[in-house]
Design an enzyme around this catalytic site. Structure first.
Site, mmCIF file in Angstrom:
data_model
loop_
_atom_site.group_PDB
_atom_site.id
_atom_site.type_symbol
_atom_site.label_atom_id
_atom_site.label_comp_id
_atom_site.label_asym_id
_atom_site.label_seq_id
_atom_site.Cartn_x
_atom_site.Cartn_y
_atom_site.Cartn_z
ATOM 1 N N GLU A 444 -11.807 6.222 7.921
ATOM 2 C CA GLU A 444 -11.771 6.198 9.039
ATOM 3 C C GLU A 444 -12.500 6.110 9.717
ATOM 4 O O GLU A 444 -13.093 6.372 10.802
ATOM 5 C CB GLU A 444 -11.044 7.492 9.804
ATOM 6 C CG GLU A 444 -9.268 6.378 10.008
ATOM 7 C CD GLU A 444 -9.254 5.103 9.934
ATOM 8 O OE1 GLU A 444 -8.421 4.573 9.752
ATOM 9 O OE2 GLU A 444 -9.945 4.837 11.103
HETATM 10 C C1 LIG Z 1 -7.384 6.423 -0.389
HETATM 11 C C2 LIG Z 1 -7.816 5.787 1.288
HETATM 12 C C3 LIG Z 1 -7.759 5.045 1.968
HETATM 13 C C4 LIG Z 1 -8.166 4.326 2.877
HETATM 14 N N1 LIG Z 1 -7.421 3.515 3.261
HETATM 15 C C5 LIG Z 1 -7.802 2.296 4.002
HETATM 16 C C6 LIG Z 1 -7.298 1.312 4.814
HETATM 17 O O1 LIG Z 1 -6.257 1.777 5.267
HETATM 18 N N2 LIG Z 1 -7.925 0.222 5.428
HETATM 19 C C7 LIG Z 1 -9.603 -0.038 5.635
HETATM 20 O O2 LIG Z 1 -9.603 -0.618 6.170
HETATM 21 N N3 LIG Z 1 -10.465 0.869 4.505
HETATM 22 C C8 LIG Z 1 -9.232 1.927 4.174
HETATM 23 N N4 LIG Z 1 -10.271 3.059 3.057
HETATM 24 C C9 LIG Z 1 -11.983 2.677 3.244
HETATM 25 C C10 LIG Z 1 -12.678 3.592 3.968
HETATM 26 O O3 LIG Z 1 -12.503 3.567 5.237
HETATM 27 C C11 LIG Z 1 -13.822 3.794 3.554
HETATM 28 O O4 LIG Z 1 -14.778 3.677 1.858
HETATM 29 C C12 LIG Z 1 -15.842 4.062 3.806
HETATM 30 O O5 LIG Z 1 -15.012 3.470 4.967
HETATM 31 C C13 LIG Z 1 -16.615 4.505 3.491
HETATM 32 O O6 LIG Z 1 -16.734 2.544 3.155
HETATM 33 P P1 LIG Z 1 -17.357 2.773 1.659
HETATM 34 O O7 LIG Z 1 -16.323 3.863 1.025
HETATM 35 O O8 LIG Z 1 -17.798 1.164 1.434
HETATM 36 O O9 LIG Z 1 -18.434 3.813 1.221
HETATM 37 P P2 LIG Z 1 -19.870 2.873 1.808
HETATM 38 O O10 LIG Z 1 -20.465 2.829 2.941
HETATM 39 O O11 LIG Z 1 -20.025 2.473 1.106
HETATM 40 O O12 LIG Z 1 -20.726 4.692 2.696
HETATM 41 C C14 LIG Z 1 -21.190 5.407 0.926
HETATM 42 C C15 LIG Z 1 -22.315 6.695 1.546
HETATM 43 O O13 LIG Z 1 -23.467 6.029 2.643
HETATM 44 C C16 LIG Z 1 -23.500 6.567 3.425
HETATM 45 N N5 LIG Z 1 -23.430 5.677 4.553
HETATM 46 C C17 LIG Z 1 -23.293 4.076 4.724
HETATM 47 N N6 LIG Z 1 -24.170 3.716 5.649
HETATM 48 C C18 LIG Z 1 -24.699 4.036 6.621
HETATM 49 C C19 LIG Z 1 -26.035 4.457 7.254
HETATM 50 N N7 LIG Z 1 -26.315 3.354 7.729
HETATM 51 N N8 LIG Z 1 -26.524 5.726 7.500
HETATM 52 C C20 LIG Z 1 -26.329 6.643 6.823
HETATM 53 N N9 LIG Z 1 -25.297 6.942 5.567
HETATM 54 C C21 LIG Z 1 -24.368 5.666 5.700
HETATM 55 C C22 LIG Z 1 -21.613 6.181 4.262
HETATM 56 O O14 LIG Z 1 -21.471 8.280 5.253
HETATM 57 C C23 LIG Z 1 -20.967 7.179 3.044
HETATM 58 O O15 LIG Z 1 -21.546 9.059 2.687
HETATM 59 C C24 LIG Z 1 -10.211 3.666 2.345
HETATM 60 C C25 LIG Z 1 -10.083 4.439 1.398
HETATM 61 C C26 LIG Z 1 -9.915 4.919 0.662
HETATM 62 C C27 LIG Z 1 -10.541 6.080 -0.568
#
Ligand SMILES: Cc1cc2nc3c(=O)[nH]c(=O)nc-3n(C[C@H](O)[C@H](O)[C@H](O)COP(=O)(O)OP(=O)(O)OC[C@H]3O[C@@H](n4cnc5c(N)ncnc54)[C@H](O)[C@@H]3O)c2cc1C
Length: 620
Positions: A444
């Site tokens: 989220e």
């Molecule tokens: C069990 C589960 C259920 C989910 N359900 C859904 C769903 O129903 N629908 C959906 O669309 N998604 C869903 N997600 C996806 C989830 O919303 C994303 O995993 C989340 O938004 C983070 O994206 P990412 O995993 O690509 O991490 P990344 O974006 O790669 O982030 C990795 C780290 O870098 C940090 N970061 C990223 N950008 C910046 C910045 N500009 N400045 C500082 N720090 C930064 C983040 O805070 C994080 O700590 C789900 C994920 C899981 C694991």
């Protein structure tokens, strides 16, 4: 009272005594409700949570998780019957307007029901929760035909829903989305792309699944501004509303996760065979704006997840601490004849339990207050009051999401400590709570992304009026608490904490003006937690003031003075309950709020070491 997951006495305290939701029943919108009806709804929700959802919690984690077999996704078998009963009982739509098939219940009451369901079985709750969010978004932004075609069947639970934002290369940066849409001659769009981590993306609880999908129409600009949103059903819908052929939406796998194993987290391929069509929701290139409705609701829901687990972990920890016999009392340590006692007699266990209790009850009060402000947005007498309520919802939503989930993780972990080694073992629920709650800090929008939203947008929103309104409310409570003898010396800590926070937020404005963004950007997360602690302090003092009045009335009725009254907690549950409220405020004021000054000072030092050090120095 008496279940192992949520203190329903406290739920009623927050709704009736702290917020005073009876005020809602005098408005046109909620005039059909009364306290008796709300009590009935809460009792039924508790019964459903404890009898139908709780028994499947452990099973869906250990024996019957969501699976991917022979190209198909299966929800836990033990969710089938609860899901059917949940829909039959109309639990998806109590807060949905009557004209859309719901019961028009105040959101503040529904929030209390959600806490019960989530604390009983959050992995289950994700299926109807996402369905409600997706259906509400379609109901708000869809054409009348789309509402009829999709939303009504989703509100009833016949069809379910998802939210499809994340892609392998577009997580926090939603604007990097590569899923594309091409307009077809009939006005629908051909959708192509891959979404990952989609909760409830595929399963067998319902035949039809409706996916709101973010995609870029060919030729539209890059970034979030070029994104549109489409309704993409798993099966095409015929003119008569029946299900037609499959819509080329294929789940290629599910994730194997640390927790919430009953929730199917899917990778979805749209249009691999060029045969996936979607309908535009709202206008082209307004996808992010529209999706924000669902995202904000989901952020509130995720903040509730933090509270749900914290509540369940706390209730279990208190129970266990009363039963587990271990070690003598400190005063008997050198007495070989002394008996060992229940661990609730040990000071560190009591300190841990009160830390948990104060946070759980403070978060409950904050979250229900947000829900109440959502009600106010619909029913307040004047536009000004509606705008004020909306301001609180906007401002507090990222705090609800990030604060409650960060604290939720800490509370579950501390709950495990109370259980000792048994907490680490799977025959007790603590280890599952610790695993299940963690995802809430990540999805989220990670808690950092929430913090950036809070610092970058919400603090200055409405020309800073929203945050000033909040500080205005807190000031009123500080003044009231100062006039209550039992609280006056403690209220000073809330005042100091708020003043340090105000001074810091002023400096943020100066940093932003001088384009020195790095300090607020780097410290957004600690800053959100500082404001969160002040908000929790506010709610705990508000509760304590009420409790002190109630205690005075109780003591007068029982014919005892305050000193005698304190001894009554053992036999009188109401006395015990209200004394617990005073303890929350005193403890939080003495042990959490004084740290805020130092935390603000840390940010004020403007240390930039993390961004100035060489990347190579992190690890060689
Ligand atoms: C069990 C589960 C259920 C989910 N359900 C859904 C769903 O129903 N629908 C959906 O669309 N998604 C869903 N997600 C996806 C989830 O919303 C994303 O995993 C989340 O938004 C983070 O994206 P990412 O995993 O690509 O991490 P990344 O974006 O790669 O982030 C990795 C780290 O870098 C940090 N970061 C990223 N950008 C910046 C910045 N500009 N400045 C500082 N720090 C930064 C983040 O805070 C994080 O700590 C789900 C994920 C899981 C694991």
């Amino acid at each position: 009272m008496g279940n192992s997951i949520v203190n329903t006495r406290d739920q009623r305290f927050v709704l009736y005594e702290q917020i005073g939701i009876d005020k809602l029943f005098t408005t046109d919108k909620y005039s059909g409700f009364s306290r008796d009806m709300v009590d009935m709804v809460l009792t039924e929700a508790e019964k459903f949570a404890v009898e139908m959802l709780l028994p499947a919690y452990d099973i869906a984690d250990k024996q019957d998780p969501a699976t991917f077999k022979d190209g198909k996704v299966h929800a836990p078998v033990c969710f089938q019957e609860p899901y059917r009963r949940y829909c039959e009982a109309g639990w998806i739509g109590p807060a949905v307007p009557v004209e859309l098939g719901g019961q028009g219940l105040p959101m503040s009451v529904f929030a209390a029901c959600l806490e019960l369901f989530g604390a009983a079985n959050y992995a289950f709750q994700m299926y109807p929760g996402l369905t409600l969010g997706a259906a509400s978004m379609i109901a708000t932004h869809g054409t009348p035909e789309q509402v009829q075609k999709y939303a009504l069947k989703m509100f009833s639970g016949e069809w379910s829903g998802t939210m499809c934002l994340t892609e392998p290369g577009a997580g926090s940066d939603v604007g990097a989305s590569r899923t594309s849409a091409r307009k077809l001659p009939d006005g629908t769009y051909s959708i192509t792309g891959t979404k990952c981590f989609i909760s409830s993306g595929d399963h067998d609880l319902t035949r039809q699944i409706v996916h709101p999908v973010l995609a870029r129409i060919e030729g539209d600009p890059p970034g979030t501004k070029g994104i549109s949103i489409f309704i993409v059903p798993k099966y095409r819908v015929e003119a008569d509303g029946s299900l037609g052929k499959a819509n080329d939406v294929v789940a290629s796998n599910i994730e194997h996760k640390m927790g919430i194993k009953g929730s199917a987290t899917c990778t979805l391929n749209f249009g691999e065979n060029g045969a996936c069509t979607g309908e535009l929701l709202g206008n082209e290139r307004e996808g992010i704006k529209i999706m924000f409705q669902m995202m904000n609701e989901a952020r509130f829901g995720t903040g509730m997840q933090g509270l749900d687990f914290a509540s369940a972990a706390f209730e279990h920890a208190v129970q266990y601490a009363k039963e587990r016999i271990q070690s003598k009392k400190i005063e008997d340590f050198t007495n070989p004849a002394a008996e060992s006692v229940a661990i609730i007699n040990h000071a560190d266990i009591r300190r841990s339990l009160l830390w948990m209790k104060a946070h759980v009850e403070g978060m409950r009060a904050m979250n229900y207050f947000i829900a109440y402000c959502i009600d106010q947005e619909h029913c307040a007498a004047t536009e000004e009051e509606k705008e004020r309520a909306k301001g609180f919802v906007d401002l507090l939503t990222p705090i609800c999401k990030a604060y409650c989930t960060d604290r939720g993780v800490e509370i579950c972990s501390l709950g495990m400590d109370v259980f000792g080694g048994y907490g680490y073992c799977s025959e007790y629920p603590m280890e599952q709570y610790v695993r299940d709650v963690k995802i809430a800090t990540i999805y989220e929008g990670t808690n950092y992304i929430q913090s950036l939203d809070f610092v970058g947008r919400k603090l200055g929103q409405n020309k800073g009026k929203n945050i000033m309104n909040l500080f205005g409310e807190i000031t009123k409570i500080i003044q009231s608490a100062k006039s209550v003898e039992a609280l006056s010396s403690y209220a000073v800590h809330l005042e100091n904490a708020m003043n340090s926070t105000i001074a810091l937020t002023m400096r943020l404005g100066q940093w932003a003006k001088s384009l020195d963004y790095i300090i607020p950007v780097m410290n957004a997360r600690p800053l959100l937690m500082i404001v969160g602690d002040v908000v929790i302090g506010w709610k705990l003092f508000e509760a304590a003031i009420i409790a002190q009045e109630k205690l005075a009335a109780l003591y007068a009725r029982l014919g005892v003075n305050e000193a005698q009254g304190r001894a009554l907690a053992k036999d009188n549950s109401e006395v015990a309950f209200y004394q617990g409220k005073l303890a929350n405020a005193r403890y939080f004021a003495s042990n959490v709020l004084p740290t805020i000054d130092g935390r603000c000072a840390c940010i004020g030092l403007t240390d930039k070491t993390p961004v100035e050090m060489a990347e190579e120095s992190f690890s060689v």
